[in-house]
Design a protein around this motif. Structure first.
Motif, PDB file in Angstrom:
ATOM      1  N   THR A 114      47.839  36.334  31.773  1.00  0.00           N
ATOM      2  CA  THR A 114      48.195  37.138  32.939  1.00  0.00           C
ATOM      3  C   THR A 114      48.594  38.546  32.546  1.00  0.00           C
ATOM      4  OG1 THR A 114      48.903  35.184  34.178  1.00  0.00           O
ATOM      5  CG2 THR A 114      49.742  37.301  34.911  1.00  0.00           C
ATOM      6  N   SER A 131      37.507  43.377  38.166  1.00  0.00           N
ATOM      7  CA  SER A 131      36.861  42.064  38.068  1.00  0.00           C
ATOM      8  C   SER A 131      35.934  42.000  36.869  1.00  0.00           C
ATOM      9  CB  SER A 131      36.094  41.770  39.360  1.00  0.00           C
ATOM     10  OG  SER A 131      35.438  40.527  39.287  1.00  0.00           O
ATOM     11  N   ALA A 167      37.842  41.900  33.480  1.00  0.00           N
ATOM     12  CA  ALA A 167      38.501  40.628  33.203  1.00  0.00           C
ATOM     13  C   ALA A 167      37.529  39.481  32.962  1.00  0.00           C
ATOM     14  CB  ALA A 167      39.439  40.272  34.360  1.00  0.00           C
ATOM     15  N   SER A 201      51.044  35.152  39.614  1.00  0.00           N
ATOM     16  CA  SER A 201      49.801  34.662  39.016  1.00  0.00           C
ATOM     17  C   SER A 201      50.023  33.362  38.252  1.00  0.00           C
ATOM     18  CB  SER A 201      49.221  35.721  38.072  1.00  0.00           C
ATOM     19  OG  SER A 201      48.037  35.249  37.450  1.00  0.00           O
ATOM     20  N   THR A 260      43.426  34.332  36.602  1.00  0.00           N
ATOM     21  CA  THR A 260      44.009  35.629  36.246  1.00  0.00           C
ATOM     22  C   THR A 260      43.085  36.796  36.583  1.00  0.00           C
ATOM     23  OG1 THR A 260      43.208  35.334  33.967  1.00  0.00           O
ATOM     24  CG2 THR A 260      45.480  34.711  34.426  1.00  0.00           C
ATOM     25  N   ILE A 261      41.802  36.538  36.811  1.00  0.00           N
ATOM     26  CA  ILE A 261      40.925  37.615  37.269  1.00  0.00           C
ATOM     27  C   ILE A 261      41.416  38.151  38.607  1.00  0.00           C
ATOM     28  CG2 ILE A 261      38.591  38.153  38.072  1.00  0.00           C
ATOM     29  CD1 ILE A 261      37.479  36.422  35.938  1.00  0.00           C
ATOM     30  N   ALA A 315      44.055  40.744  37.990  1.00  0.00           N
ATOM     31  CA  ALA A 315      43.524  42.063  37.635  1.00  0.00           C
ATOM     32  C   ALA A 315      43.065  42.817  38.877  1.00  0.00           C
ATOM     33  CB  ALA A 315      42.370  41.911  36.645  1.00  0.00           C
ATOM     34  N   LEU A 319      37.825  36.705  30.201  1.00  0.00           N
ATOM     35  CA  LEU A 319      38.752  35.593  30.370  1.00  0.00           C
ATOM     36  C   LEU A 319      38.036  34.343  30.874  1.00  0.00           C
ATOM     37  CD1 LEU A 319      41.787  37.496  31.941  1.00  0.00           C
ATOM     38  CD2 LEU A 319      41.354  36.927  29.541  1.00  0.00           C
ATOM     39  N   ALA A 322      45.522  40.391  31.842  1.00  0.00           N
ATOM     40  CA  ALA A 322      44.842  40.716  33.100  1.00  0.00           C
ATOM     41  C   ALA A 322      45.535  41.863  33.825  1.00  0.00           C
ATOM     42  CB  ALA A 322      44.792  39.480  33.997  1.00  0.00           C
TER      43      ALA A 322
END
Length: 262
Positions: free
Chosen positions: A163, A180, A183, A118, A81-82, A85, A186, A166
């Motif tokens: 998600t 980055s 996030a 995602s 999920t990064i 983002a 996470l 993110a």
């Protein structure tokens, strides 16, 4: 066409767009996917004997592999999920969203396309990590078909929840690098959960930090479904976390996205 039909049509178009981006630029997804895989190999083959000995009860490396894999599966979702983002932040800063705002498309379809894309990438990443885990000795022989179905549902629900969070992080970030960094929790939160060692083995002052966060109940629930360990109240906690994070992420993302473009 009805509003629902238009929404589905526009969302599917945005989904295809995001999948094409992922196919053309696979390096980001690959880099994020390698993190849980490398941790899996590191903790099994380098630290496996030491970690299993520290768990007590005569645990061996195979037992530690079984313990480790459910946590790494959910960590894989956080890693994937990064990329969401970063992708959302790129859309917001490169001008394409301003173009979309002038077109006759459903506004929410842009975010829905990112979310569905995602989630699909997260599921594929989990499958890849699962294949690696099987190759190094992970087995789940006691899980029933219903438990496997529940495990898949948990993975999907947790992926949707993370998600949406993110997406919100990407919307508030001024550039891809900031997205980055925003996030990173996470990935960081699984490191301080029950992924690698039981909570009882942690220092007393640290145990509440590891216990009262979204990853630990989800990990313990997935571990119970796949390995037959005690789930207890973790199942309900995992469900509450999934619903709460999804609702929070959705309304947060929608609120930010509906503001005037920057």
């Amino acid at each position: 066409m009805s509003t629902l039909a238009l929404t589905l049509r526009d969302s599917s178009t945005m989904l295809r767009r995001n999948l094409l981006h992922a196919r053309r630029y696979p390096s980001l997804t690959l880099n994020l996917l390698l993190t849980p895989v490398m941790l899996l190999l590191l903790f099994v083959y380098i630290f496996g004997d030491v970690m299993s000995a520290g768990m007590g009860g005569g645990a061996d490396r195979d037992a530690y592999v079984a313990y480790l894999v459910p946590g790494l599966i959910l960590m894989t979702i956080g890693s994937t999920t990064i990329g969401t983002a970063v992708s959302v932040s790129n859309d917001m800063t490169e001008g394409i969203i301003a173009r979309f705002r002038t077109m006759a498309i459903h506004r929410g379809s842009v975010l829905v396309g990112h979310v569905i894309g995602s989630v699909l990438q997260s599921v594929l990443s989990v499958v890849f990590v699962g294949v690696v885990a099987l190759a190094i000795g992970f087995r789940s022989t006691d899980a029933t078909a219903l438990e496997w179905l529940a495990a898949f549902g948990l993975v999907a629900a947790f992926s949707v929840a993370l998600t949406w969070i993110a997406v919100g992080m990407g919307l508030i970030s001024p550039n891809a690098e900031a997205a980055s960094n925003n996030a990173l929790p996470l990935i960081f939160l699984p490191l301080i959960s029950s992924t690698f060692v039981p909570i009882d083995a942690m220092p007393g002052w640290f145990q509440p930090i590891a216990e009262y966060q979204p990853f630990t109940p989800a990990i313990e629930t997935l571990r119970g479904l796949l390995l037959g360990t005690e789930i207890g109240h973790n199942g309900w906690l995992a469900l509450v976390w999934c619903v709460a994070l999804t609702v929070l992420g959705y309304f947060w993302s929608k609120s930010v996205f509906d503001r005037d473009p920057r």
